[in-house]
Design an enzyme around this catalytic site. Sequence first.
Site, PDB file in Angstrom:
ATOM      1  N   GLN A  94       0.844  -1.185   0.000  1.00 13.48           N
ATOM      2  CA  GLN A  94       0.000   0.000   0.000  1.00 13.48           C
ATOM      3  C   GLN A  94       0.884   1.242   0.000  1.00 13.48           C
ATOM      4  O   GLN A  94       1.885   1.295   0.718  1.00 13.48           O
ATOM      5  CB  GLN A  94      -0.940   0.056   1.204  1.00 13.48           C
ATOM      6  CG  GLN A  94      -1.982   1.164   1.047  1.00 13.48           C
ATOM      7  CD  GLN A  94      -2.778   1.446   2.298  1.00 13.48           C
ATOM      8  OE1 GLN A  94      -2.222   1.851   3.319  1.00 13.48           O
ATOM      9  NE2 GLN A  94      -4.095   1.255   2.236  1.00 13.48           N
TER      10      GLN A  94
ATOM     11  N   HIS B 137      -3.579   4.259  -1.507  1.00  9.52           N
ATOM     12  CA  HIS B 137      -4.340   4.711  -0.340  1.00  9.52           C
ATOM     13  C   HIS B 137      -5.016   6.031  -0.695  1.00  9.52           C
ATOM     14  O   HIS B 137      -4.441   7.100  -0.563  1.00  9.52           O
ATOM     15  CB  HIS B 137      -3.407   4.884   0.845  1.00  9.52           C
ATOM     16  CG  HIS B 137      -4.110   4.991   2.167  1.00  9.52           C
ATOM     17  ND1 HIS B 137      -5.460   5.215   2.279  1.00  9.52           N
ATOM     18  CD2 HIS B 137      -3.646   4.897   3.449  1.00  9.52           C
ATOM     19  CE1 HIS B 137      -5.795   5.252   3.560  1.00  9.52           C
ATOM     20  NE2 HIS B 137      -4.712   5.064   4.283  1.00  9.52           N
TER      21      HIS B 137
ATOM     22  N   TYR C 211      -6.086  11.365   3.392  1.00 10.95           N
ATOM     23  CA  TYR C 211      -4.733  11.630   2.910  1.00 10.95           C
ATOM     24  C   TYR C 211      -4.800  12.262   1.516  1.00 10.95           C
ATOM     25  O   TYR C 211      -5.872  12.559   1.004  1.00 10.95           O
ATOM     26  CB  TYR C 211      -3.904  10.350   2.975  1.00 10.95           C
ATOM     27  CG  TYR C 211      -3.803   9.863   4.407  1.00 10.95           C
ATOM     28  CD1 TYR C 211      -3.109  10.602   5.362  1.00 10.95           C
ATOM     29  CD2 TYR C 211      -4.455   8.707   4.823  1.00 10.95           C
ATOM     30  CE1 TYR C 211      -3.054  10.196   6.689  1.00 10.95           C
ATOM     31  CE2 TYR C 211      -4.410   8.293   6.154  1.00 10.95           C
ATOM     32  CZ  TYR C 211      -3.714   9.043   7.080  1.00 10.95           C
ATOM     33  OH  TYR C 211      -3.673   8.655   8.388  1.00 10.95           O
TER      34      TYR C 211
ATOM     35  N   ARG D 231      -7.867   1.886  -2.340  1.00 14.88           N
ATOM     36  CA  ARG D 231      -8.633   1.946  -1.098  1.00 14.88           C
ATOM     37  C   ARG D 231      -9.386   3.275  -1.019  1.00 14.88           C
ATOM     38  O   ARG D 231      -8.795   4.341  -1.225  1.00 14.88           O
ATOM     39  CB  ARG D 231      -7.724   1.802   0.122  1.00 14.88           C
ATOM     40  CG  ARG D 231      -8.500   1.488   1.399  1.00 14.88           C
ATOM     41  CD  ARG D 231      -7.590   1.303   2.592  1.00 14.88           C
ATOM     42  NE  ARG D 231      -8.118   0.292   3.503  1.00 14.88           N
ATOM     43  CZ  ARG D 231      -7.840   0.222   4.806  1.00 14.88           C
ATOM     44  NH1 ARG D 231      -7.048   1.128   5.367  1.00 14.88           N
ATOM     45  NH2 ARG D 231      -8.333  -0.738   5.537  1.00 14.88           N
TER      46      ARG D 231
ATOM     47  N   GLY E  39      -8.852  -6.540  10.408  1.00 14.94           N
ATOM     48  CA  GLY E  39      -7.746  -5.696  10.823  1.00 14.94           C
ATOM     49  C   GLY E  39      -7.152  -6.092  12.154  1.00 14.94           C
ATOM     50  O   GLY E  39      -6.263  -6.941  12.243  1.00 14.94           O
ATOM     51  N   ARG E  40      -7.647  -5.477  13.217  1.00 16.09           N
ATOM     52  CA  ARG E  40      -7.066  -5.701  14.541  1.00 16.09           C
ATOM     53  C   ARG E  40      -7.016  -7.162  14.971  1.00 16.09           C
ATOM     54  O   ARG E  40      -6.075  -7.548  15.675  1.00 16.09           O
ATOM     55  CB  ARG E  40      -7.787  -4.840  15.571  1.00 16.09           C
ATOM     56  CG  ARG E  40      -7.321  -3.385  15.549  1.00 16.09           C
ATOM     57  CD  ARG E  40      -8.315  -2.451  16.218  1.00 16.09           C
ATOM     58  NE  ARG E  40      -9.502  -2.266  15.392  1.00 16.09           N
ATOM     59  CZ  ARG E  40     -10.619  -1.688  15.824  1.00 16.09           C
ATOM     60  NH1 ARG E  40     -10.695  -1.261  17.069  1.00 16.09           N
ATOM     61  NH2 ARG E  40     -11.641  -1.527  15.010  1.00 16.09           N
TER      62      ARG E  40
END
Length: 385
Positions: free
Chosen positions: A99, A181, A186, A234, A334-335
């Site tokens: 990424q 990304h 961003y 993404r 994810g986590r």
Amino acid sequence: MVGLFESQWLGGTVPLKNRIVMPPMTRTRTSDGDVPNALMATYYGQRAGAGLIVAEVADVAPSSNGYAMTPGIYTEAQLRGWRLVTDEVHRKGGTMFSQMWHVGRMAHPSLMPNGEAPWGVTEQPAENSDVFAHDADGKLGYMRAGTPRRLETEEVSALVGTFAQAFANARQAGFDGVELHAANGYLLEQFMNSVLNTRTDRYGGGSVEDRTRFLMEVVDAAVRELGPGRVGVRLSPFGYFNSMPVDTLAEETLLYVSQQLGQRGVAYIHLVYELMPAGNMETAEFKKHHIDHAVLAKVRTAFPGAIIWCGGFTSREEAESALDTRLVDLIAFGRPYIANPDLAERLKHGWPLAVADRSTYYTRRGEVGYTDFPAYSTGSARGAA
């Protein structure tokens, strides 16, 4: 019924052994010079049971460095470090994309070349958002993002070339593909937001074509370098992380982008459907957000590639329920991947999941909370829920 453990060809080019994705998660374990290292290779190799690993986001240039200790992909040392990682993932039978980002205004002068101001679509700062940077005494900590300077038109065009070099570097480092990304506030998303982007040049916010032009030029560069089946994007439609203003044209932009990415042969869209407040990742309270199926159905119609859903999934049942809608193809966990290196096997067999200590997410404590979680079949499920 679509099974989580069915295989899939991504973009008709990349074979995936299951529909589980390990999404990018910054962990701040790089060596000096923002260089990936052997510890990171161990970490990703442990998690190669995922159908697809998307590596933690990499800076495409020094001007992209918005958070201390995030890896880069622009120096020879960084490429050698990433090669350690990709070689280990491939040795374990995994598939890995890089990424890439430019943080834009989400930076602090202490991390920028020569202490300059962050780069922005305009001069509007992220007034309520923090980055991980150096204070006046050189101590690392969270502090408010700096006031950006507006990029000139030719600088935006030059950044496309910067990304193109990063894509070539990713190939050299052994990645199977790249993910852009364009989410979470961003730089790529900063351009797409019709409220934030008040420019009047060809990258301006007056039309959906202009405010998405930067993203499409970067995508075109990626496809030229890697091929259409090895590029993903993404997106975080309707999100407001990193002080992104609410955009009433968000759905219009999402559907236009989906259609344009489909025409370019992009392999997948990675949708982030978690609502996150304006603060930083360390303190933010994450909330699961149910997909608006009507909007998602429009994306499915506009985009012929795969759709990854990242939205707080923690169980096989949740994931397969989402797959059964036929609106998404791959599920990102994810986590749960932090404390469960063998997450795919745990989900497959119904084994309990371990829970990581959040204080170890972003540390310099080496393997602690990083590579020291045992696989269920060879040790106890530490902290099992």
